[in-house]
Design an enzyme around this catalytic site. Structure first.
Site, PDB file in Angstrom:
ATOM      1  N   GLU A   3       3.850  -4.748  -7.269  1.00 47.24           N
ATOM      2  CA  GLU A   3       3.566  -3.618  -8.157  1.00 47.24           C
ATOM      3  C   GLU A   3       3.674  -3.952  -9.644  1.00 47.24           C
ATOM      4  OE1 GLU A   3       4.406  -1.497  -4.274  1.00 47.24           O
ATOM      5  OE2 GLU A   3       5.035  -3.326  -5.281  1.00 47.24           O
ATOM      6  N   GLU A  48       6.827  -1.812   2.298  1.00 46.31           N
ATOM      7  CA  GLU A  48       7.753  -0.692   2.444  1.00 46.31           C
ATOM      8  C   GLU A  48       7.752  -0.185   3.884  1.00 46.31           C
ATOM      9  OE1 GLU A  48       8.932   3.272  -0.168  1.00 46.31           O
ATOM     10  OE2 GLU A  48       6.936   2.401  -0.366  1.00 46.31           O
TER      11      GLU A  48
END
Length: 210
Positions: A84, A64
């Site tokens: 994730e 990110e």
């Protein structure tokens, strides 16, 4: 805020850029903490261009962070991705937004639902990595890209970054207006006069950021 800073190079080591959060300590309350949103808002508000230099792993929040930068240089050995779902979690909003806008929903589904990291060259083909470098020179190449940006007119660089972000985040008419306003401001700067003069005199410009 330092006026002498024209560009930022954000790098890790040969083995990792950033591997994300400590998932073992997460609680349901963490998703609602406004600090995370505040951080990304502050990061995206930085006017100076940010060049990421990625080698090794950039996973989860590290991925990110890399995507939040303006230019991304990566070594061929880099592994970037959002694992994730393999941990029972959901990728960060910036990752979902950027991948869906850039790759389209179907390719974003593949990357995010499988949860396996992608190599730099694959992301380069999809426009998410700007420069792919060999393992020995990724750091120098990152500074090389940053150096090219630093040699351009500082005010024009900041205005151009602002206009690009407006084009990405706002409507088409609003993006056009942002670009027009940026140009109108750039025309009034001393750097514009210096840039045109240097071009006519066939010499390197000496930009002062004014």
């Amino acid at each position: 805020a330092d006026p002498d800073v024209r560009v930022i190079a954000l790098t890790g080591t040969d083995d990792e850029f950033a591997t994300g959060a400590d998932h073992a300590t997460l609680t349901s309350a963490d998703a609602a903490i406004p600090l995370h949103e505040e951080f990304w808002q502050r990061f995206s508000a930085i006017e100076r261009p940010i060049v990421a230099g990625v080698a090794g792993f950039a996973l989860g929040a590290g991925f990110e962070l890399a995507l939040a930068c303006d230019v991304l240089v990566a070594s061929r050995q880099a592994k970037l991705g959002a694992p994730e779902v393999t941990l029972g979690l959901v990728p960060g909003g910036l990752v979902i937004e950027r991948l869906t806008r850039t790759l389209g929903a179907q390719r974003a589904m593949e990357l995010l639902l499988v949860g396996e990291p992608w190599e730099a060259e694959e992301l380069h083909r999809h426009g998410l990595v700007n420069v792919v470098s060999d393992r020995k020179h990724w750091f120098q190449n990152t500074l090389g890209v940053a150096g090219k940006i630093a040699r351009a007119a500082p005010v024009a660089v900041r205005l151009t970054k602002r206009a690009i972000l407006a084009a990405e985040r706002q409507s088409y008419p609003e993006g056009l207006e942002a670009a027009r306003a940026a140009l109108a401001t750039a025309i009034t700067t001393e750097d514009r006069v210096e840039g045109v003069t240097a071009y006519l005199e066939q010499r390197p410009p000496r930009f002062e950021g004014r």
